[in-house]
Design an enzyme around this catalytic site. Structure first.
Site, short mmCIF file in Angstrom:
data_model
loop_
_atom_site.label_atom_id
_atom_site.label_comp_id
_atom_site.label_asym_id
_atom_site.label_seq_id
_atom_site.Cartn_x
_atom_site.Cartn_y
_atom_site.Cartn_z
N TYR A 1 -1.46 -3.39 -6.80
CA TYR A 1 -1.31 -4.07 -5.51
C TYR A 1 -2.66 -4.13 -4.76
CZ TYR A 1 -0.37 -5.10 -0.71
OH TYR A 1 -0.43 -5.67 0.54
N CYS B 1 0.53 -7.98 11.49
CA CYS B 1 0.84 -8.23 12.90
C CYS B 1 0.13 -9.49 13.40
CB CYS B 1 0.45 -7.05 13.78
SG CYS B 1 1.57 -5.65 13.63
N ASP C 1 -9.68 -9.71 8.68
CA ASP C 1 -9.13 -8.37 8.43
C ASP C 1 -10.10 -7.22 8.73
OD1 ASP C 1 -6.90 -6.81 7.56
OD2 ASP C 1 -7.94 -6.42 5.68
N SER D 1 -1.47 -3.82 10.19
CA SER D 1 -1.20 -4.73 9.08
C SER D 1 0.03 -5.60 9.37
CB SER D 1 -0.94 -3.93 7.81
OG SER D 1 -2.00 -3.04 7.61
N HIS E 1 -10.78 -2.35 11.33
CA HIS E 1 -9.71 -3.20 10.84
C HIS E 1 -9.52 -4.35 11.83
CE1 HIS E 1 -5.21 -3.39 9.40
NE2 HIS E 1 -5.98 -4.17 8.67
N ARG F 1 1.90 -12.23 -0.92
CA ARG F 1 0.54 -12.50 -0.44
C ARG F 1 -0.07 -13.74 -1.07
NH1 ARG F 1 -1.98 -8.61 3.21
NH2 ARG F 1 -0.39 -7.03 3.49
N LYS G 1 -9.74 -2.20 1.42
CA LYS G 1 -9.39 -1.06 2.29
C LYS G 1 -10.15 0.21 1.90
CE LYS G 1 -6.30 -3.58 4.33
NZ LYS G 1 -6.57 -4.10 5.68
N ARG H 1 0.85 -1.19 0.00
CA ARG H 1 0.00 0.00 0.00
C ARG H 1 0.89 1.25 0.00
NH1 ARG H 1 -1.78 0.64 4.39
NH2 ARG H 1 -1.23 -1.25 5.49
C1 OXD Z 1 -3.26 -4.67 5.15
C2 OXD Z 1 -3.93 -5.81 4.49
O1 OXD Z 1 -2.31 -4.12 4.57
O2 OXD Z 1 -4.86 -6.37 5.12
O3 OXD Z 1 -3.67 -4.31 6.26
O4 OXD Z 1 -3.60 -6.17 3.36
MN MN Z 2 -5.38 -5.37 6.95
#
Ligand code: OXD
Ligand code: MN
Length: 581
Positions: free
Chosen positions: A198, A251, A276, A249, A227, A365, A207, A70
């Site tokens: 991306y 984590c 998420d 993100s 989130h 990913r 998002k 991002r």
């Molecule tokens: C983030 C995702 O970047 O969920 O938080 O992809």
């Molecule tokens: Mn996320």
């Protein structure tokens, strides 16, 4: 195909006139459409086939090396007044942003196909679900949206019935990192994204819609777009609890949502509702109910193995799209932390040369449909969502924050959430490992001024009768040598068990100025090789360090000037007074 919704048809006509694609394809979300696009991308080289014997229907996409995360510095919230976007967002006036974006979109789809993707965020027949339409020139986006959202004919039907939808326009442009913008126009329910393929920049349902635009709508309509993962925990006695947890993100939200109980936890079951995003509404009984607006996972691959996340490890062995992983000599996907195989080609497509660089990109990913998850809960499809017992906040912090503590009440919990800080990760472009404030793990995703957002959170004491308890956890405490003090992963259920016991008033706690902490021995360590001294240090409160932390929080709040709710500052002062007493 076309639509009976005039607003939608007119917008598609306008977008087509501006971007001038060779052809327009309305997506129906069918398996045949998905297969057809995969085949086209295999032919064009956008996708590469992985070993089909060991990984049936798994494909690899190598993105432009400049387009791997991002881009927060190029993401804007375009409200009329800058103060409404707040210091937490980059801002541009809507008129200026539109002029700029129109210039970029002009003719950008010549020679390309324009795909129209009607999608629904949330179970298709849920009153809490919201629809959108993404227009894109990227087939990679279409197949990812197919896995991540309920898209196609059923979503279009709902849009035609209801009339309202979020408009998302996306083009990969030339993938020039200098010409890349992710613009949000919350008052117009509109998103425009240019120059990146991306996930977080290009899969606009995720998002951009389900967090930035939805948080703005949620404020106006009295709900929360967060989130957060949503996880179901069932005890051997059959008692079920639903927990929502917000972490920045990369984590470990996906790992926690798919947790496998420790061996000593016979009869415990953990099921995933979301990994998420959670949309939280007050129900008729005055409780908070959550739905997961997504129907798939866009997860971080490195670190995934049988020990850290067995469920994810199994679910990405078929029908998955990998982005920016390495491959082995057998053409299997490979990433750092995978417990088998050797990479021979790195994420950029180069032969591994022993330079020591990561073979898979740290933000590589997987995209996969949620139903493939062995721990998938069918309640993820329940239109009514699930009632939430506890909200958990957390960040990646080497020191200070104990393993777990409970906020004194909702107002204090909002302060706990607003004070979340975490070390940055590879999920966003920029430096990794820098500690920054990430309130409610929403720093990159709140579509309006954070101070108003905290006020909105505080308003729930008046909206709901039975609010969840709020907790803070930190799985990432380290000793002086940088060794993690807590084993994490499956053992995090031990902490969730204490949280559930607190929700059920089954266990006492130690009251401290920062909140309630577990009493000695109340976190179950049976079967762990962790000594009492380590547990004590994981559950200690360093008053001086906390006073410094609350001072840093005060400085952070100052950026928001007079919009910071008085109640929030009063909560902060209450904690400071307690620490000084
Ligand atoms: C983030 C995702 O970047 O969920 O938080 O992809
Ligand atoms: Mn996320």
């Amino acid at each position: 195909m076309s639509t009976t919704n005039e607003d939608l048809q007119q917008w598609i006509d306008e977008v087509a006139a501006l971007t001038r694609p060779d052809q327009i394809k309305w997506c129906d979300g069918s398996d045949a459409e998905y297969r057809g696009l995969i085949d086209e991308m295999l032919a064009s080289g956008d996708l590469l086939e992985l070993n089909q014997e060991t990984h049936p229907n798994c494909y690899l996409h190598r993105s432009d090396p400049n387009d791997v995360a991002r881009v927060e510095h190029l993401t804007f919230v375009c409200t009329k007044h800058q103060q409404d976007a707040g210091p937490n967002n980059n801002w541009m006036h809507p008129a200026e942003a539109h002029a700029q974006m129109n210039g970029l979109f002009e003719g950008c789809m010549q020679g390309r196909t324009m795909y129209v993707i009607p999608y629904c965020m949330g179970p298709i027949d849920s009153p809490y679900a919201r629809c959108g339409v993404e227009v894109t020139d990227s087939p990679y986006v279409v197949v990812n949206m197919n896995l991540m959202t309920r898209m196609g004919a059923a979503a279009l039907e709902r849009i035609e019935r209801e009339g309202s939808f979020v408009k998302g326009l996306h083009s990969i442009g030339d993938l020039d990192p200098e010409v890349r913008f992710i613009m949000h126009f919350p008052d117009e329910l509109q998103i425009q994204s240019f120059g990146s393929g991306y996930g977080g920049n290009a899969l606009l349902g995720k998002k951009c819609h389900a967090l930035r635009i939805a948080s703005y709508q949620a404020r106006n309509e009295g709900w929360l777009a967060e989130h957060m993962l949503i996880v179901e925990v069932e005890s051997p006695q059959g008692e079920k609890h639903y927990l929502a947890a917000a972490f920045p993100s990369a984590c470990g939200k996906t790992n926690l949502a798919m947790l496998i109980p420790p061996e000593t936890y016979d009869g415990w079951k953990v099921r995933t509702i979301g990994d998420d995003i959670a949309w939280l509404h007050v129900d008729d009984d005055g409780r908070l109910r959550a739905v997961n607006p997504e129907s798939g996972y866009f997860g971080v691959v490195p670190g995934t193995n049988r020990k850290t996340n067995h469920n994810a490890y199994d679910m990405i062995r078929r029908d998955a799209i990998f982005t920016n992983v390495a491959v082995t000599a057998d053409n299997e996907p490979w990433w750092e932390g995978k417990d088998s195989g050797e990479p021979v080609i790195d994420w950029k497509g180069n032969q591994i040369n022993g330079s020591g660089e990561a073979a898979a990109h740290p933000n590589s990913r997987f995209t996969v449909a949620a139903k493939q998850n062995p721990s998938y809960s069918p309640l993820a499809d329940d239109p009514a969502g699930v009632p939430i017992s506890a909200i958990i906040f957390g960040g990646r912090r080497r020191e200070l924050a104990p393993l777990v503590y409970e906020a004194l009440d909702w107002g204090h919990g909002v302060l706990v959430g607003a004070s979340v800080a975490s070390e940055t990760t590879a999920a966003a472009a920029g430096k990794v490992g820098v500690t920054r404030r990430d309130p409610m793990a929403m720093k990159p995703f709140c579509g309006y001024n954070f101070a108003n957002y905290w006020g909105h959170w505080l308003s729930f004491t008046a909206r709901a009768k039975r609010l969840p308890k709020i907790f803070h956890v930190n799985w990432f405490r380290q000793d002086q040598d940088g060794k993690f003090l807590w084993p994490g992963f499956g053992d995090n259920l031990r902490v969730m068990r204490w949280i559930i016991d607190r929700c059920e008033n089954r266990v006492d706690a130690v009251e401290t100025p920062i909140g309630y902490l577990p009493k000695d021995g109340d976190i179950d360590t049976n079967g762990l090789t962790i000594d009492d001294a380590t547990m004590r240090s994981l559950l200690s409160v360093d008053r001086d360090a906390w006073l410094a932390e609350l001072e840093a929080v005060a400085e952070y709040f100052e950026e928001y000037e007079d919009r910071v709710p008085e109640l929030l500052e009063a909560e902060r002062e209450r904690v400071v007074a307690g620490l000084k007493a």
